[in-house]
Design a protein around this motif. Structure first.
Motif, mmCIF file in Angstrom:
data_model
loop_
_atom_site.group_PDB
_atom_site.id
_atom_site.type_symbol
_atom_site.label_atom_id
_atom_site.label_comp_id
_atom_site.label_asym_id
_atom_site.label_seq_id
_atom_site.Cartn_x
_atom_site.Cartn_y
_atom_site.Cartn_z
ATOM 1 N N SER A 105 -5.221 -6.549 -16.911
ATOM 2 C CA SER A 105 -5.317 -7.655 -15.968
ATOM 3 C C SER A 105 -6.339 -8.628 -16.527
ATOM 4 O O SER A 105 -7.271 -8.204 -17.198
ATOM 5 C CB SER A 105 -5.804 -7.177 -14.611
ATOM 6 N N PRO A 106 -6.201 -9.875 -16.252
ATOM 7 C CA PRO A 106 -7.194 -10.827 -16.773
ATOM 8 C C PRO A 106 -8.549 -10.547 -16.148
ATOM 9 O O PRO A 106 -8.650 -10.046 -15.056
ATOM 10 C CB PRO A 106 -6.665 -12.180 -16.333
ATOM 11 N N ARG A 107 -9.580 -10.883 -16.901
ATOM 12 C CA ARG A 107 -10.931 -10.630 -16.383
ATOM 13 C C ARG A 107 -11.228 -11.517 -15.189
ATOM 14 O O ARG A 107 -11.901 -11.140 -14.255
ATOM 15 C CB ARG A 107 -11.965 -10.903 -17.478
ATOM 16 N N PHE B 162 0.824 -1.217 0.000
ATOM 17 C CA PHE B 162 0.000 0.000 0.000
ATOM 18 C C PHE B 162 0.852 1.258 0.000
ATOM 19 O O PHE B 162 0.810 2.072 0.928
ATOM 20 C CB PHE B 162 -0.983 0.008 1.175
ATOM 21 N N ALA C 3 -6.596 -14.607 0.756
ATOM 22 C CA ALA C 3 -5.252 -14.517 0.201
ATOM 23 C C ALA C 3 -4.962 -13.119 -0.335
ATOM 24 O O ALA C 3 -3.807 -12.758 -0.537
ATOM 25 C CB ALA C 3 -5.082 -15.549 -0.910
ATOM 26 N N ASN C 4 -5.987 -12.341 -0.569
ATOM 27 C CA ASN C 4 -5.820 -11.014 -1.145
ATOM 28 C C ASN C 4 -5.284 -10.053 -0.084
ATOM 29 O O ASN C 4 -5.774 -10.014 1.039
ATOM 30 C CB ASN C 4 -7.188 -10.563 -1.668
ATOM 31 N N THR C 5 -4.268 -9.275 -0.448
ATOM 32 C CA THR C 5 -3.672 -8.384 0.559
ATOM 33 C C THR C 5 -4.628 -7.262 0.966
ATOM 34 O O THR C 5 -4.598 -6.806 2.107
ATOM 35 C CB THR C 5 -2.355 -7.762 0.068
ATOM 36 N N THR C 6 -5.486 -6.837 0.046
ATOM 37 C CA THR C 6 -6.465 -5.810 0.441
ATOM 38 C C THR C 6 -7.441 -6.377 1.458
ATOM 39 O O THR C 6 -7.913 -5.663 2.344
ATOM 40 C CB THR C 6 -7.235 -5.300 -0.797
ATOM 41 N N GLU D 27 2.279 -17.129 -3.790
ATOM 42 C CA GLU D 27 0.841 -17.295 -3.998
ATOM 43 C C GLU D 27 0.326 -16.553 -5.214
ATOM 44 O O GLU D 27 -0.431 -17.110 -5.998
ATOM 45 C CB GLU D 27 0.078 -16.797 -2.771
ATOM 46 N N TYR D 28 0.673 -15.287 -5.311
ATOM 47 C CA TYR D 28 0.266 -14.573 -6.517
ATOM 48 C C TYR D 28 1.156 -13.372 -6.727
ATOM 49 O O TYR D 28 2.064 -13.129 -5.938
ATOM 50 C CB TYR D 28 -1.217 -14.194 -6.480
ATOM 51 N N ARG D 29 0.938 -12.720 -7.859
ATOM 52 C CA ARG D 29 1.725 -11.523 -8.165
ATOM 53 C C ARG D 29 0.775 -10.332 -8.135
ATOM 54 O O ARG D 29 -0.307 -10.397 -8.670
ATOM 55 C CB ARG D 29 2.386 -11.637 -9.539
ATOM 56 N N GLU E 136 -6.730 -16.681 -12.994
ATOM 57 C CA GLU E 136 -6.286 -17.912 -13.637
ATOM 58 C C GLU E 136 -6.149 -18.990 -12.571
ATOM 59 O O GLU E 136 -5.946 -18.692 -11.401
ATOM 60 C CB GLU E 136 -4.931 -17.701 -14.291
ATOM 61 N N ARG F 162 2.914 -10.842 4.064
ATOM 62 C CA ARG F 162 2.625 -11.322 2.715
ATOM 63 C C ARG F 162 3.698 -11.063 1.675
ATOM 64 O O ARG F 162 3.606 -11.575 0.561
ATOM 65 C CB ARG F 162 1.313 -10.706 2.213
ATOM 66 N N LEU G 32 1.875 -17.783 -11.780
ATOM 67 C CA LEU G 32 0.963 -17.465 -10.684
ATOM 68 C C LEU G 32 -0.070 -16.440 -11.143
ATOM 69 O O LEU G 32 0.201 -15.610 -12.006
ATOM 70 C CB LEU G 32 1.744 -16.903 -9.492
ATOM 71 N N PRO G 33 -1.240 -16.501 -10.531
ATOM 72 C CA PRO G 33 -2.274 -15.537 -10.900
ATOM 73 C C PRO G 33 -1.898 -14.129 -10.435
ATOM 74 O O PRO G 33 -0.969 -13.958 -9.650
ATOM 75 C CB PRO G 33 -3.514 -16.030 -10.146
ATOM 76 N N THR G 34 -2.639 -13.161 -10.948
ATOM 77 C CA THR G 34 -2.397 -11.780 -10.533
ATOM 78 C C THR G 34 -3.563 -11.210 -9.741
ATOM 79 O O THR G 34 -3.553 -10.043 -9.372
ATOM 80 C CB THR G 34 -2.145 -10.882 -11.754
ATOM 81 N N VAL G 35 -4.587 -12.039 -9.564
ATOM 82 C CA VAL G 35 -5.721 -11.603 -8.737
ATOM 83 C C VAL G 35 -6.064 -12.753 -7.806
ATOM 84 O O VAL G 35 -6.065 -13.900 -8.228
ATOM 85 C CB VAL G 35 -6.965 -11.307 -9.601
ATOM 86 N N MET G 36 -6.344 -12.462 -6.571
ATOM 87 C CA MET G 36 -6.795 -13.481 -5.639
ATOM 88 C C MET G 36 -8.062 -13.003 -4.953
ATOM 89 O O MET G 36 -8.202 -11.813 -4.656
ATOM 90 C CB MET G 36 -5.734 -13.740 -4.563
ATOM 91 N N PHE G 37 -8.929 -13.939 -4.696
ATOM 92 C CA PHE G 37 -10.124 -13.616 -3.924
ATOM 93 C C PHE G 37 -9.993 -14.176 -2.510
ATOM 94 O O PHE G 37 -9.227 -15.090 -2.264
ATOM 95 C CB PHE G 37 -11.364 -14.210 -4.596
ATOM 96 N N PRO H 188 -16.624 -12.808 -8.087
ATOM 97 C CA PRO H 188 -15.573 -13.551 -8.799
ATOM 98 C C PRO H 188 -15.941 -13.901 -10.233
ATOM 99 O O PRO H 188 -15.063 -14.052 -11.069
ATOM 100 C CB PRO H 188 -15.397 -14.821 -7.964
ATOM 101 N N THR I 76 1.086 -5.852 6.525
ATOM 102 C CA THR I 76 0.848 -6.558 5.276
ATOM 103 C C THR I 76 2.157 -6.944 4.611
ATOM 104 O O THR I 76 2.306 -8.064 4.101
ATOM 105 C CB THR I 76 0.007 -5.701 4.319
ATOM 106 N N GLY J 280 -10.484 -7.874 -12.820
ATOM 107 C CA GLY J 280 -9.285 -8.185 -12.058
ATOM 108 C C GLY J 280 -9.449 -7.871 -10.584
ATOM 109 O O GLY J 280 -10.402 -8.303 -9.914
ATOM 110 N N THR J 281 -8.540 -7.053 -10.095
ATOM 111 C CA THR J 281 -8.537 -6.747 -8.657
ATOM 112 C C THR J 281 -9.800 -6.036 -8.212
ATOM 113 O O THR J 281 -10.215 -6.164 -7.062
ATOM 114 C CB THR J 281 -7.362 -5.825 -8.300
ATOM 115 N N ARG J 282 -10.417 -5.275 -9.145
ATOM 116 C CA ARG J 282 -11.622 -4.528 -8.756
ATOM 117 C C ARG J 282 -12.731 -5.487 -8.352
ATOM 118 O O ARG J 282 -13.581 -5.160 -7.514
ATOM 119 C CB ARG J 282 -12.108 -3.654 -9.906
#
Lengths: 644, 337, 203
Positions: free
Chosen positions: A630-632, A119, C23-26, A574-576, A635, A195, C15-20, C92, A191, C169-171
């Motif tokens: 970003s992917p919709r 952040f 695991a999501n830092t937000t 875990e993720y990027r 993945e 993480r 690795l993915p770029t979005v997590m729900f 999601p 955070t 994505g993250t949104r």
């Protein structure tokens, strides 16, 4: 065992790409858009050090007024503002912003092996909001309407009836600003530590400094709300006539003290734990070995975090508490000595079974051992209720808390500065000047504050602007004032050393101290991308335990500011995550929030009207700026695999 | 400012010197003595701890010190670490036991100090004001209630209970030679016990920051023999002596026709305000302005004419009086013994 | 030393770029923020109970707050859980239409909650400056109202974003996290009302 250094893998141009991606804007407006943790961390350190100097000037003025009986240099009104602003500055504008925010924001992401703090915009916002709060307090002083009810501003004295005008309002709102700042940084640091750690840095392999910053951040999260609640209650009593503290209509003056000290005691551990982290870090490096007792030390840090919340009533022993309450808090206050004692013994064992190289940072750590210990032991005396009844609110207590705060935070701070400034500036500091600084300061500090123990025992209360010759306190006060000269000289030497070294000091190189943590795997000063190659970790001291072919992390994008997010316990990838780049919104939001907060001192509608620009700037901040696709949908997660 | 005389209280058989004793290490009663005992015990314990730990660090440093300039390779000492585990474990155990001992001694001392109560104490109400102490010896009968300020008299050897309160902000009642301190909180009243075993004067001072003149909010406790105490109390109950001489009558008129009556009581006259200290027996006090000035004509004059010069910010306004009015007033006040 | 040599590489490019979810830092930041605000609520409630021990009657000389509005408020908050959960569930999938409906419904219920809260405040039967009891009741509800308003604004902002092509994505994860925060608002609402209406009647 050889110390591992980053090796260039055949990725030509990676450094340039990363430099471009992570570049922070230059120029005047660029300064306000910087979101990199190194810049923000340095800003916290520099700004808080300036306030340390300003707070010191106030202290020197106080000591000048007290140098002899019935001295007429400073009258009661100004004197009351001096000690209030001195205490508030040292605690709120220096100690926490330096020890927790400054060192934390700068070192933590490096030590985790990542490219920026979590952040980043919240981090930047936290800095600006801190600066406004600091200025608010000092503007009040310069306008001769400074806060004057003490750094903890007890009611009813600080309330509407006994402090008319805006004085306590400046104080209360300064609290709001600085606490919001600390809370923001706490979220970022928590955070980052949970993480963003490099793969392989399990919790069991986390450097002690990261454990400490994690515990401190959680303490901030639970403690700061208390002072925000109580300062808001004070502000509301003063501006919109609430009656929280008015006994004649059901209010209670002790409610204020409970809420304040529920924050106030953890606050001193929020200042002290970062210092112990510096000690643990530096001792290991200069004893040339792993710290002795990693597990007991980490346990002690966590225990201190918890126990810090269980002792607050020991600030209220003289209020006529029920006996059982006093007994419980005495027991808790004595118990909290144990985790610190454990750390002391482990540090001693580390040196005893190590090889001591007494370089400049380590000299300050020895200073910490000898000085803080006096404060800790006088704390044992204060924990004892009957003894506290005598020495509470006297110069004995003033001596105690200066020994624990200066011994326990300032000495490690200077040690940490001599340790990490070479990393930050790329130049070593002058050894001889550093030693002169140490001895001047050590002598001056003890001269000033040891004598205060005796003043307290002989009946001198705190916060008195003068005293009569018949009290026979003159000689000791004179001695105490002389010490100021030495301390000032020492600090001037430090400042001279800093500027001279920055210009012409010996080049430090990446790891001048042969240290083991990841920040020493970067060039000095580090580029904005921190690590050319993101590291993995093989043990508690990453560089000392790195394999000759310690793997690096690949596959994190270099064309956008992307970091690797790992899981909390095992630090498995875990993720990027893409971090935001430079942005003006943190600064603009800080301005909007500042307007709202300051307006509300003068009118309750300030919050309502001031909220409008805040909402606008927050929308600007939060509105997505999609500059990378970003992917919709997410993945399926792939296992990170090792390839050769 | 002050060069004041030491005034022997011959009537009380006490040599009174102001300010009286004010040190935690010079106790004059059981409460302060118990606390002083505890202080020394804990002091020696922490002294020994400090010396041992400092020597430990110095030994640790000395035995492994090397002056090499470049940073040496990282080392391990597993055998040493095993020995150290035992040492650290023992040290922690000793620490815990020592802290426990401190806890027990604190509890015992605390009980002793709080336990010095009595069914028949001398009861005194102390109400904190900015920046003076209202002192009341309550009695079910109103005309047996003594009201005075800043100078507290107690009989030697008897238990005294102070009932605390505050009329404005938080103050703290503290006479180091007598007992620890007790905060005076608005909205709360607590019972605070003390006993003085040696006759004399003991100095006290407000110990909770209470505003502009916190530094000048002192009080004294005069401990005297039982008969002297009764005599004093009986004298305090009497209304103010009627002035007989021309100058003292004039003085009383000055008092009654100026701002003095807005804040001060002199029983036996029409002045009955309780905003400021009761002046009915001001002549009998050793010091004025809450232990700030000696009770001499010169100091009293300076105080009345310009209190703001001596205690800037306090609630008493300046009273620019004609010299003969001032002289008469002071003469009158000094007769109020 | 040969400056160019092979290093083993831990390849995370897959690795993915979005997590729900957690695991999501937000999500973590949201949790920490709830801890902060939760502590503030807890302390105001603790102050409320502390002040009650200093009073012989409670409310001290005031009528208790009108129960009807408290019950209505609680009911509205419970109802709001439905659109909040719906938005969280559909996020999601990336189905923008469903997300919009969910957020719109949530924002609508939030508006009703704010209106009811207005009536609730007007029917507390005390003014904040009367005595400590009144000040603390107003402080507790005021604190909550602040959260209610800011959460409403945030929901509206995300709703607006959902009409753009940036809702991806993250949104999407942010939509789900927003609902988490709404649950916090609901829980603190129920608890605050329980404390206020309960302690002035039967507790």
């Amino acid at each position: 065992m050889a110390i591992s250094e980053p090796v260039v893998v055949s990725q030509s141009g990676a450094a340039d790409r990363l430099a471009r991606t992570w570049a922070q804007p230059r120029g005047f407006w660029g300064w306000f858009q910087n979101v990199h943790h190194t810049a923000i961390g340095v800003r916290f350190m520099v700004t808080s050090f300036i306030f340390f100097l300003l707070g010191g000037v106030l202290a020197a003025m106080m000591r000048w007024q007290l140098v002899r009986p019935e001295h007429n240099a400073i009258g009661p009104d100004l004197y009351n503002q001096l000690f209030t602003v001195h205490g508030s500055t040292m605690i709120f504008l220096f100690a926490v912003p330096m020890m927790f925010q400054g060192f934390g924001v700068y070192v933590v992401p490096h030590m985790c092996g990542t490219r920026n703090i979590a952040f980043p915009r919240l981090n930047a916002f936290s800095y600006y909001i801190y600066v406004v709060g600091a200025l608010l307090l000092w503007v009040g002083l310069f306008l001769k309407t400074g806060a004057d009810a003490g750094w903890f501003a007890y009611v009813p004295l600080s309330g509407p009836e006994f402090t008319p005008g805006k004085r306590s309002d400046f104080w209360a709102q300064m609290i709001t600003f600085t606490e919001v700042s600390a809370l923001g940084v706490a979220i970022c640091i928590t955070t980052t530590i949970l993480r963003y750690r490099a793969p392989g840095m399990t919790l069991n392999r986390m450097p002690i400094l990261l454990w400490e910053k994690l515990v401190t951040s959680i303490m901030v999260i639970f403690a700061m709300p208390s002072v925000m609640v109580v300062s808001s209650m004070l502000l509301m009593d003063r501006t919109i006539n609430t009656q929280f503290f008015n006994p004649s209509v059901g209010g209670d003056v002790l409610l204020y003290q409970h809420l304040f000290w529920f924050f106030g005691h953890p606050e001193v551990y929020i200042i002290f734990l970062p210092a112990t982290a510096i000690v643990s870090t530096v001792v290991a490096v200069f004893a040339r070995r792993h710290i002795f007792g990693y597990v007991p030390i980490v346990t002690s840090v966590v225990a201190t975090g918890f126990l810090g919340f269980s002792v607050w009533v020991h600030h209220m022993f003289a209020t006529g508490l029920p006996q059982m309450s006093a007994s419980f808090f005495t027991a808790a206050s004595l118990m909290i000595v144990i985790p610190t004692a454990v750390q002391f013994y482990c540090w001693m064992a580390t040196i005893w079974h190590g090889r001591l190289q007494l370089k400049l940072p380590m000299l300050w750590i020895f200073g910490f051992f000898f000085v803080f210990l006096i404060g800790g032991l006088s704390g044992v005396m204060l924990a004892s209720v009957p003894l506290d009844w005598q020495v509470h609110d006297t110069f004995f207590v003033v001596a105690h808390f200066h020994y624990v705060l200066i011994g326990g935070a300032l000495f490690p701070m200077f040690g940490g500065m001599y340790f990490w400034i070479p990393k930050i500036t790329g130049r070593m500091m002058n050894d001889r000047l550093g030693k002169i600084h140490f001895w001047l300061f050590f002598v001056g500090f003890n001269l000033t504050f040891f004598t205060m123990h005796f003043l307290g025992l002989h009946g001198m209360p705190r916060r008195v602007y003068t005293y009569t010759p018949e009290m026979r306190w003159g000689a000791l006060n004179l001695l105490a004032t002389i010490g100021v000269v030495f301390m000032t000289a020492g600090i001037l030497v430090f400042i001279a050393n800093f500027f001279q070294s920055k210009a012409t000091g010996r080049f430090a190189g990446p790891n001048p101290w042969g240290a083991g943590s990841l920040e020493w795997a970067t060039p000095s000063p580090p580029p904005h991308y921190n690590f050319l190659e993101l590291p993995t970790v093989n043990g508690r001291e990453a560089l000392w335990e790195a394999e000759p072919n310690q793997p690096i992390v690949g596959g994190v994008r270099e064309d956008i500011p992307e970091v690797l997010v790992t899981n909390t316990l095992d630090s498995e990838p875990e993720y990027r995550d893409e971090l935001p780049g430079p942005s003006i919104w943190p600064f603009l939001t800080a301005i909007a929030v500042s307007i709202a907060f300051i307006w509300s001192i003068f009118s309750p509608w300030g919050i309502a009207y001031g909220a409008i620009p805040v909402v606008i700037t927050l929308i600007g901040w939060l509105w997505p700026r999609g500059h990378s696709p970003s992917p919709r949908v997410p993945e399926p997660a792939l296992e990170a695999r090792w390839i050769r | 400012m002050i060069g004041f005389s030491r005034v022997p209280l011959l009537a009380a058989g006490v040599f009174a010197s102001y300010p009286g004793d004010h040190s935690i290490l010079h106790p004059a009663g059981p409460q302060a003595s118990n606390i002083e005992w505890l202080y020394w015990v804990i002091f020696w314990i922490v002294f020994v701890v400090y010396v041992v730990v400092v020597l430990g660090f110095m030994r640790a440093g000395a035995r492994t010190y090397t002056s090499a300039d470049e940073m040496l390779p990282i080392m391990k000492d597993e055998a040493g670490d095993r020995r150290a585990s035992w040492a650290v474990g023992s040290a922690i155990t000793i620490t815990v036991l020592t802290l426990f001992a401190v806890l027990v001694m604190s509890e015992i001392t605390g009980k002793k100090v709080e336990g010095e109560t009595s069914k028949n104490p001398v009861t005194i109400q102390v109400i904190g004001h900015q920046w003076w102490w209202e002192v009341i010896y309550p009695d079910p009968q109103a005309d047996q209630t003594v009201t005075t300020a800043n100078e507290i008299h107690v009989p030697v050897g008897k238990r005294v209970v102070i009932l605390t309160n505050s009329a404005d902000v938080i103050h703290s009642f503290w006479a180091p030679s007598i007992n620890g301190k007790r905060d005076l909180l608005p909205g709360y009243s607590s019972a605070f016990w003390l006993q003085i075993d040696q006759p004399g004067v003991y100095h006290g001072q407000c110990a909770e920051f209470c505003g502009l003149q916190h530094a000048h909010m002192g009080f004294s406790i005069v401990a005297e023999r039982e008969d002297a105490f009764s005599q004093w109390k009986a004298q305090q109950l009497k209304p103010a002596q009627d002035p007989t001489e021309l100058v003292t009558v004039h003085g009383r008129d000055v008092f009654l026709s100026h701002a003095c009556v807005m804040c001060h009581t002199i029983r036996g006259t029409d002045a009955g305000s309780r905003l400021g200290p009761d002046l009915t027996h001001i002549g009998s006090r050793q010091m004025i302005a809450a232990e700030t000035l000696p009770n001499t004509p010169g100091a009293l004059a300076g105080w009345i004419v310009d209190p703001q010069r001596i205690k800037p910010g306090n609630r008493m306004s300046p009273n620019p009086l004609q010299p003969d009015d001032l002289q008469a007033l002071i003469t009158y006040l000094q007769t109020l013994k | 030393m040969d400056p160019i040599r092979e290093r083993p590489v831990l390849d995370v490019s897959g690795l993915p770029t979005v997590m729900f979810g957690k695991a999501n830092t937000t999500w973590l930041a949201n949790l920490l923020y709830m801890m902060i605000e939760g502590t503030m609520f807890a302390l105001v409630v603790a102050s409320y109970f502390y002040l009650r021990t200093r009073s012989s009657s409670w409310p001290p000389g005031n009528l208790p707050p009108t129960l009807g509005w408290g019950i209505t408020s609680g009911a509205i908050f419970l109802i709001s859980l439905v659109p909040a959960r719906y938005a969280q569930r559909v996020a999601p999938s990336g189905d923008r239409s469903k997300i919009r409906w969910g957020l719109l419904a949530l924002a609508g219920v939030a508006v009703i909650a704010m209106v009811v809260r207005g009536f609730e405040l007007a029917n507390l039967n005390c003014r904040w400056n009367e005595n400590a009891y009144a000040s603390t009741v107003w402080a507790l509800l005021g604190l909550h109202t602040g959260h209610l308003i800011t959460e409403f604004i945030e929901t509206v902002v995300i709703l607006c974003v959902s009409f753009t092509d940036k809702m991806e994505g993250t949104r999407l994860a942010d939509v789900a996290i927003n609902s988490d925060y709404w649950y916090f608002v609901v829980v603190t609402a129920i608890l605050s009302d329980f404390v206020i209406y309960g302690t002035t009647r039967f507790l």
